[in-house]
Design a protein around this motif. Structure first.
Motif, short mmCIF file in Angstrom:
data_model
loop_
_atom_site.label_atom_id
_atom_site.label_comp_id
_atom_site.label_asym_id
_atom_site.label_seq_id
_atom_site.Cartn_x
_atom_site.Cartn_y
_atom_site.Cartn_z
N GLY B 121 -5.18 3.86 -7.86
CA GLY B 121 -3.77 3.80 -8.08
C GLY B 121 -2.98 4.73 -7.52
N LYS B 123 0.52 6.99 -7.58
CA LYS B 123 1.75 7.23 -8.47
C LYS B 123 2.65 8.12 -7.49
CE LYS B 123 -0.27 6.73 -12.90
NZ LYS B 123 -1.07 7.61 -13.82
N ARG B 182 -0.57 -4.45 -6.01
CA ARG B 182 0.20 -4.79 -7.08
C ARG B 182 1.32 -3.58 -7.66
NH1 ARG B 182 -2.03 -6.89 -12.72
NH2 ARG B 182 -0.04 -7.13 -13.53
N HIS B 184 2.69 -1.87 -10.98
CA HIS B 184 2.95 -1.70 -12.25
C HIS B 184 4.15 -0.99 -12.49
CE1 HIS B 184 -1.26 -2.80 -13.47
NE2 HIS B 184 -1.63 -1.89 -12.45
N PRO B 185 4.81 -1.22 -13.68
CA PRO B 185 6.28 -0.88 -13.91
C PRO B 185 5.90 0.78 -13.97
CG PRO B 185 5.33 -1.82 -15.88
CD PRO B 185 4.48 -2.16 -14.65
N GLN B 187 5.64 4.44 -15.48
CA GLN B 187 5.39 4.83 -16.66
C GLN B 187 6.44 5.70 -17.22
OE1 GLN B 187 1.47 6.59 -16.40
NE2 GLN B 187 0.50 4.38 -16.66
N ASN B 201 4.26 3.03 -9.13
CA ASN B 201 3.08 3.05 -9.91
C ASN B 201 2.27 1.95 -9.27
OD1 ASN B 201 0.87 3.19 -11.81
ND2 ASN B 201 2.15 2.50 -13.56
N GLY B 202 1.72 2.11 -8.36
CA GLY B 202 0.92 0.92 -7.58
C GLY B 202 -0.54 0.89 -7.72
N ALA B 203 -1.11 -0.36 -7.81
CA ALA B 203 -2.51 -0.57 -7.86
C ALA B 203 -2.82 -1.25 -6.56
CB ALA B 203 -2.82 -1.27 -8.98
N GLU B 230 0.00 10.79 -6.55
CA GLU B 230 -1.15 11.24 -7.24
C GLU B 230 -1.92 9.77 -7.25
OE1 GLU B 230 -0.80 12.86 -11.53
OE2 GLU B 230 -1.20 10.68 -12.01
N ARG C 6 -8.77 12.19 -10.27
CA ARG C 6 -7.60 12.28 -10.18
C ARG C 6 -7.08 13.38 -9.46
NH1 ARG C 6 -3.40 10.93 -13.86
NH2 ARG C 6 -4.77 9.43 -14.86
N TRP C 7 -6.37 13.57 -8.57
CA TRP C 7 -5.63 14.43 -7.85
C TRP C 7 -4.21 14.47 -7.67
CZ3 TRP C 7 -3.55 14.63 -3.07
CH2 TRP C 7 -4.02 13.49 -2.22
N THR C 8 -3.55 15.58 -7.67
CA THR C 8 -2.11 15.50 -7.47
C THR C 8 -1.80 16.21 -6.39
OG1 THR C 8 -1.96 15.48 -9.78
CG2 THR C 8 0.03 16.00 -8.69
N GLY C 9 -0.60 16.06 -5.63
CA GLY C 9 -0.28 16.59 -4.48
C GLY C 9 -1.44 16.97 -3.45
N GLU C 42 -2.89 0.85 -19.72
CA GLU C 42 -2.21 -0.07 -18.95
C GLU C 42 -2.88 -1.13 -18.20
OE1 GLU C 42 1.22 1.45 -16.10
OE2 GLU C 42 -0.63 1.70 -14.91
N ARG C 43 -4.12 -0.52 -17.91
CA ARG C 43 -4.81 -1.67 -17.12
C ARG C 43 -5.70 -2.88 -18.04
NH1 ARG C 43 -4.48 2.36 -13.65
NH2 ARG C 43 -4.45 1.66 -11.26
N GLY C 48 2.76 -3.52 -18.96
CA GLY C 48 3.38 -2.27 -18.91
C GLY C 48 3.49 -1.65 -20.03
N ILE C 49 3.35 -0.13 -20.39
CA ILE C 49 3.25 0.10 -21.80
C ILE C 49 4.46 1.36 -22.05
CG2 ILE C 49 1.03 -0.23 -22.43
CD1 ILE C 49 0.30 2.32 -21.60
N VAL C 76 6.77 -6.18 -18.74
CA VAL C 76 8.03 -5.97 -17.85
C VAL C 76 8.87 -7.34 -17.72
CG1 VAL C 76 9.07 -5.41 -15.95
CG2 VAL C 76 8.33 -3.53 -17.24
#
Lengths: 92, 245, 139
Positions: B121, B123, B182, B184-185, B187, B201-203, B230, C6-9, C42-43, C48-49, C76
């Motif tokens: 994923g 984001k 794909r 996703h909308p 979040q 928000n891609g997969a 992310e 998960r990592w950011t930046g 979500e998955r 979408g939630i 959506v």
């Protein structure tokens, strides 16, 4: 019983102010946007524009002071309406 | 008791090792038919009969989702896996066998497609502060204040538009490394816990051999670009298990 | 496959997930128990939630005004079916519905028949044809 009557006056003031300021901030932002739109549409005289701008600037200052005084941040004045989004824009 | 179906695989020889079991702690079983194996457990019929009551119960949803996810992940660790949607239930094992038989082709197609691949994923968020250029000194007049506010509002809109454009480019670049992708909308902020707006928000279904490349690309774009990225994963191929590709 | 990375930046990727962050008080519920529940939901739901909590305006911790908002599990592309069909739908692969649809229709009939056999229980399960729009009062 007595516990329930014991009221923290500061907390009342703070909570009430938060609610009041939220509403005021919403109105302030609406007015500001409306003013900007009017200016862009050239619907105001220069004098009106100046007066309105000054008033909104002072109101903005007053809001900043009040929120600070009650230990609040701009984010506290926002309500999350879930699917409807936030009441106010996140970054004003 | 009814049968809850988590995932379908082939060549599964034993029940996946999940310490806490399945939904509601139920013991996992394999139901085999036509060369496919379904990972199932018994669940309380009552709980799933009135799902309406749980629909808004985040705690319930969370516990079922985590159990579901735990089983799917465990299967995916060593095998190609076709994950099923949450709360897929059948009256009994015979029904599961019938589905495996009758939808054999669809399951096989999915398993072929996801074999040796993981879902990742990506984001993207507007970078904090991007919208707040030069708050600077106090405007000298009322008119100047209004102009400054107008510019700030416009800058905010422009920052989001720029971020969206950049996110499109990231999506295209990651998609080029992926087998499938794909969107996703995006979040909501209440879900992400971030104040910045999510713009992508891609997969992506990625060959395991290309995973490092994807990671390097996202890292590179995050460093050089002006949006925050992310990366999450590897995931079981949830977003790519659709019957019809 | 362990826990998803998960990592950011530009931080280096690390195993394990970030600790949960506290939500803002009184605001929309942030998913309890870890950062990636939203991703998982979500998955596994293939939708979408949107999660909305209860908004409370408190005065002295007394609940004065509560606006109830629903947890919406929303698609959506099918906004009109927002939150109503994710569990009623056909048992199918994680995304998209396929040939199992028909299968489930039959299953549902059997369920309905079973339910009718149990005298005490009025059959209340909606089917595709008789689905009524979700009540609107809380939107």
């Amino acid at each position: 019983m007595s516990e329930r009557i014991e009221i923290d006056k500061d907390a009342v003031r703070r909570d009430l102010m938060k609610l009041v300021l939220t509403i005021v901030e919403l109105l302030r932002q609406l007015m500001e946007r409306q003013a900007i739109r009017r200016v862009e549409n050239c619907e105001l005289t220069e004098e009106q524009e100046e007066d309105l701008g000054t008033a909104l600037m002072l109101l903005s200052d007053a809001m900043d002071e009040l929120t600070e005084q009650f230990g609040l941040t701009p984010a506290d004045l926002n309500l999350d309406l879930g699917p409807l989004g936030p009441l106010l824009p996140r970054d004003r | 008791m009814i049968t809850y179906l988590y995932a379908v695989g082939r060549d599964l020889e034993r029940v996946p090792d999940v310490g806490s079991g399945g939904v509601g702690g139920g013991a996992l079983r394999l139901v085999g038919e036509a060369g496919l194996q379904a990972v199932v457990s018994d669940v309380d019929r009552e709980a799933f009969e009135d799902l309406d009551a749980h629909r808004e119960d985040l705690a319930w949803l969370a516990s079922v989702a985590r159990a579901h996810h735990g089983v799917v992940e465990a299967v995916g660790r060593a095998h190609a896996v076709a994950p099923l949607a949450l709360a897929t239930v059948y009256l009994d094992d015979d029904r599961v066998r019938a589905v495996l038989r009758e939808s054999h082709e669809a399951f096989t197609a999915v398993l072929d497609r996801v074999d040796g691949r993981d879902e990742w994923g990506v984001k993207a968020y507007v970078r904090p502060g991007a919208a707040r250029a030069a708050a600077g000194e106090r405007p000298s007049s009322g008119a100047a204040y209004l102009r400054a506010r107008r510019d700030a509002l416009r800058a905010g809109d422009a920052a989001v538009a720029d971020a969206e454009r950049e996110a499109e480019a990231v999506d295209a670049a990651v998609s080029a490394l992926a087998v499938e992708s794909r969107r996703h909308p995006p979040q909501d902020r209440s879900l992400t816990g971030r104040t910045e707006q999510m713009v992508l928000n891609g997969a992506y279904l990625v060959d395991r051999s290309a995973a490092a490349e994807v990671r390097a690309l996202v890292e590179e774009r995050s460093r050089t670009g002006s949006i925050d990225l992310e990366l999450t994963g590897p995931w079981a191929p949830y977003s790519f298990a659709g019957g019809a590709a | 496959m362990n826990e998803p990375v998960r990592w950011t930046g530009s931080m280096p990727p690390t195993q394990g997930r970030q600790g949960g962050q506290g939500g803002q008080g009184g605001q929309a519920a942030r998913a309890p128990g870890g950062t990636d529940l939203a991703d998982i939901l979500e998955r596994v739901l293939d939708k979408g939630i949107v999660i909305a909590g209860d908004i409370q305006i408190n005065l002295l911790d007394i609940e004065l005004l509560t606006i109830k908002l629903r947890l919406v599990v929303a698609s959506v592309d099918k906004a009109k079916e927002m939150g109503i069909d994710w569990w009623e739908r056909d048992p199918t692969l994680s995304s998209g519905r396929g040939e199992l649809e028909e299968e489930n229709e039959r299953l549902r009939e059997r369920v309905a028949a079973l339910e009718q056999a149990q005298v005490r229980r009025p059959a209340r399960r909606r089917t595709k044809t008789e689905r009524t729009p979700e009540p609107e009062e809380e939107r």
